[in-house]
Design a protein around this motif. Structure first.
Motif, short mmCIF file in Angstrom:
data_model
loop_
_atom_site.label_atom_id
_atom_site.label_comp_id
_atom_site.label_asym_id
_atom_site.label_seq_id
_atom_site.Cartn_x
_atom_site.Cartn_y
_atom_site.Cartn_z
N LYS A 196 7.41 12.77 22.63
CA LYS A 196 8.19 13.09 23.83
C LYS A 196 9.11 14.28 23.59
O LYS A 196 9.36 15.08 24.49
N VAL A 197 9.64 14.37 22.37
CA VAL A 197 10.49 15.52 22.04
C VAL A 197 9.72 16.83 22.24
O VAL A 197 10.29 17.84 22.68
N ASP A 198 8.42 16.80 21.98
CA ASP A 198 7.59 18.01 22.18
C ASP A 198 7.54 18.42 23.64
O ASP A 198 7.10 19.53 23.95
N LYS A 199 7.94 17.53 24.53
CA LYS A 199 7.87 17.85 25.97
C LYS A 199 9.22 18.32 26.52
O LYS A 199 9.43 18.37 27.73
N VAL A 200 10.14 18.61 25.60
CA VAL A 200 11.44 19.15 25.98
C VAL A 200 11.56 20.52 25.32
O VAL A 200 11.19 20.66 24.16
N HIS A 201 12.06 21.50 26.08
CA HIS A 201 12.18 22.84 25.48
C HIS A 201 13.49 23.51 25.83
O HIS A 201 13.96 23.42 26.96
N PHE A 202 14.09 24.16 24.86
CA PHE A 202 15.13 25.18 25.10
C PHE A 202 15.23 26.03 23.84
O PHE A 202 14.89 25.57 22.74
N ASP A 203 15.65 27.26 24.02
CA ASP A 203 15.76 28.17 22.86
C ASP A 203 16.82 27.65 21.91
O ASP A 203 17.81 27.05 22.33
N ASN A 204 16.59 27.91 20.62
CA ASN A 204 17.54 27.53 19.57
C ASN A 204 17.68 26.02 19.38
O ASN A 204 18.67 25.56 18.85
N ALA A 205 16.67 25.26 19.83
CA ALA A 205 16.74 23.81 19.67
C ALA A 205 16.43 23.42 18.23
O ALA A 205 15.63 24.08 17.56
N PHE A 206 17.08 22.39 17.74
CA PHE A 206 16.65 21.81 16.46
C PHE A 206 16.88 20.31 16.47
O PHE A 206 17.72 19.80 17.22
N TYR A 207 16.10 19.62 15.66
CA TYR A 207 16.26 18.16 15.55
C TYR A 207 15.77 17.73 14.18
O TYR A 207 15.07 18.48 13.49
N ARG A 208 16.19 16.55 13.77
CA ARG A 208 15.70 16.02 12.49
C ARG A 208 14.27 15.51 12.67
O ARG A 208 13.92 14.99 13.73
N HIS A 209 13.48 15.63 11.60
CA HIS A 209 12.09 15.20 11.68
C HIS A 209 11.88 13.83 11.05
O HIS A 209 10.77 13.34 10.99
N ASP A 210 12.97 13.25 10.54
CA ASP A 210 12.82 12.01 9.76
C ASP A 210 13.62 10.84 10.32
O ASP A 210 14.01 9.94 9.59
N ILE A 211 13.88 10.87 11.63
CA ILE A 211 14.60 9.74 12.22
C ILE A 211 13.70 8.49 12.09
O ILE A 211 12.52 8.52 12.45
N GLY A 212 14.28 7.44 11.54
CA GLY A 212 13.54 6.18 11.38
C GLY A 212 12.74 6.07 10.09
O GLY A 212 12.21 5.01 9.78
N LYS A 213 12.70 7.15 9.30
CA LYS A 213 11.89 7.12 8.08
C LYS A 213 12.44 6.08 7.09
O LYS A 213 11.69 5.27 6.53
N ARG A 214 13.74 6.11 6.91
CA ARG A 214 14.35 5.15 5.98
C ARG A 214 14.16 3.71 6.48
O ARG A 214 13.92 2.79 5.70
N ALA A 215 14.26 3.54 7.77
CA ALA A 215 14.07 2.20 8.35
C ALA A 215 12.64 1.71 8.10
O ALA A 215 12.43 0.55 7.74
N LEU A 216 11.68 2.62 8.25
CA LEU A 216 10.28 2.24 8.00
C LEU A 216 10.08 1.85 6.54
O LEU A 216 9.41 0.87 6.23
N GLU A 217 10.71 2.64 5.64
CA GLU A 217 10.61 2.32 4.21
C GLU A 217 11.21 0.96 3.93
O GLU A 217 10.67 0.16 3.18
N ALA A 218 12.35 0.68 4.56
CA ALA A 218 13.02 -0.60 4.34
C ALA A 218 12.13 -1.75 4.82
O ALA A 218 12.07 -2.81 4.21
N LYS A 219 11.43 -1.51 5.90
CA LYS A 219 10.53 -2.53 6.44
C LYS A 219 9.44 -2.83 5.42
O LYS A 219 9.06 -3.98 5.21
N GLY A 220 8.94 -1.76 4.79
CA GLY A 220 7.91 -1.91 3.78
C GLY A 220 8.38 -2.73 2.60
O GLY A 220 7.62 -3.46 1.99
N GLU A 221 9.69 -2.61 2.30
CA GLU A 221 10.24 -3.33 1.15
C GLU A 221 10.49 -4.80 1.43
O GLU A 221 10.57 -5.61 0.54
N ASN A 222 10.67 -5.13 2.72
CA ASN A 222 11.03 -6.51 3.07
C ASN A 222 9.87 -7.49 2.84
O ASN A 222 8.73 -7.16 3.05
#
Ligand code: AMP
Ligand code: GLY
Length: 423
Positions: A397-423
């Protein structure tokens, strides 16, 4: 019903979208709102901290219920002022909002009532603070007492850094009067969990837990921000930990505030760290978190207005507060340079099919265009059966939003997914 929301960020947009689901809500006003919120509420250019103007607007416009969302109007007594005019509100009164408004207050409250938190010392004298630092364990954590736009916490890795922070806060008054007193506290480690709760001062109902991502860049690099993304629920927050928090932190806090004559009503936010010695409170907020709200409220299945009114009326115990068992992920899209300096005025385009998933934080409308006007511009939330799909869907969905000079993190939820794997 005519509803008023004080505030104008992504959090407020999420609250407004949820309130609109109630068929009795005929009109929503946002003070000041923003260019994106304007699609869902009537925005009026009255600043959230202009309490007098907020109250006048509410009276003149026959508001039935007001939601005061940001910390500063709450700490300034916006709820007290509205209630004096007979307007029921969601949010704590000034004497309870101090739980966020003063770190010295909240630390002393926790110490007095045995609520687990980091060890600390309070200083109102810069020389004593600097002398104390000579023998303080490193890293050490320096906190300005009052509100500081989310920037009042410094984690110092050397004594020099710590002294510089103390000097900037207490001598140079970087945060104004908020730095008249400081807290120097023990550095804790462990996963962080945000738990927002509804409370009427007697009953407390925790919402689904969440995980914020505070640093600006991937892999928790870069500066601290207001929050670059969130997921809910937080996989570190197990049922056992939730039970422990209820007994050792949530109920004792409600009880402590009552005993102090500062009954808390509204949303009480617990910023927790799950340390080896058990969960500890890092901070209290007297309001919904941003961008936690953008993942928590989409999972609320009960009617938000009914729950809010129950916190005001003291009927939370009899009110159903139900959350979905799905997962949510919110990715914040910011302007390059945030949180330091950034340009404004770039046109934002949002594909119509994802408009319901977008919570606008910093934008203005000009000549029928939506233009960036803030550091955090908007958040995109996806709700799915499992966390992995929610993350994937949010980024699509983020790919469907545009403006110049936009930035965002690419790893939101990555740590949570890893934690799920550890549980
Ligand atoms: P706050 O502005 O209170 O939310 O603090 C910002 C961030 O600083 C928190 O989310 C934590 O990551 C970190 N922090 C605050 N206090 C401590 C502490 N005592 N030990 C370690 N990290 C902390
Ligand atoms: N996301 C952290 C806060 O709202 O304070």
């Amino acid at each position: 019903m005519r509803i008023l929301i004080v505030g104008g960020g992504g959090r407020e947009h999420a609250i407004i979208k949820k309130l609109r689901e109630n068929k009795d809500v005929t009109e929503i006003f946002a003070l000041p709102g923003n260019g994106g919120i304007a699609k869902d509420a009537k925005c009026v250019t009255i600043g959230a901290t202009d309490i007098e103007a907020v109250v006048k607007f509410a009276v003149d416009n026959q508001i039935d219920y007001a939601v005061v969302a940001p910390d500063d109007p709450l700490v300034l007594g916006c709820v007290d002022a509205l209630e004096e005019k007979g307007i029921p509100c969601f949010g704590p009164k000034k004497n309870a909002a101090i739980i966020e408004g003063s770190k010295v207050f909240s630390k002393n409250l926790m110490k007095k009532y045995g609520i687990p938190t980091a060890e600390y010392e309070v200083f109102n004298d810069i020389d004593k603070a600097l002398a104390y630092l000579d023998s303080a364990p490193i890293p050490t954590v320096i906190k300005a007492d009052g509100l500081a736009l989310g920037k009042g916490v410094i984690i110092a890795n050397t004594i020099e850094e710590a002294k510089k922070a103390v000097t900037e806060i207490m001598q140079d008054k970087k945060f104004g009067k908020s730095g008249d007193q400081i807290v120097i506290e023990e550095f804790l480690t462990g996963p962080e969990v945000s738990v927002l709760s509804f409370t009427d001062g007697e009953t407390i109902v925790p919402m689904v837990s969440s995980m914020d991502h505070k640093r600006a860049l991937d892999n928790d690099m870069g500066l601290n921000t207001g929050g670059m993304g969130t997921v809910a629920p937080n996989p570190y927050y197990t049922k056992e930990i939730a039970d422990e928090c209820m007994q050792k932190i949530f109920l004792p806090t409600i009880d402590a505030m009552n005993k102090e004559g500062r009954t808390f009503k509204g949303c009480l936010y617990f910023g927790l760290m799950l340390t080896e010695k058990g969960p500890k409170v890092i901070e209290y907020n007297c309001r919904f978190g941003d961008p936690e709200t953008q993942v928590v409220l989409p999972l609320l299945e009960s009617d938000l207005l009914t729950v809010m009114q129950a916190t005001t009326n003291g009927t939370l115990k009899e009110t159903e507060v139900k959350f979905s068992s799905k997962n949510a992920c919110c990715v914040v899209v910011a302007s390059k340079g945030y949180p330091v300096s950034y340009e404004k005025g770039y046109e934002i385009t949002i594909s119509p099919e994802i408009e319901n998933n977008v919570y606008v934080a910093g934008a203005v409308q000009k000549d029928r265009k939506l233009l960036t006007s803030g550091g955090r511009v908007l958040g995109v939330t996806a709700v799915e059966e499992d966390l992995e799909t929610a993350i994937k869907s949010a980024y699509e969905k983020v790919d469907k939003v545009h403006f110049d000079n936009a930035f965002y993190r690419h790893d939101i939820g990555k740590r949570a997914l890893e934690a799920k794997g550890e549980n």
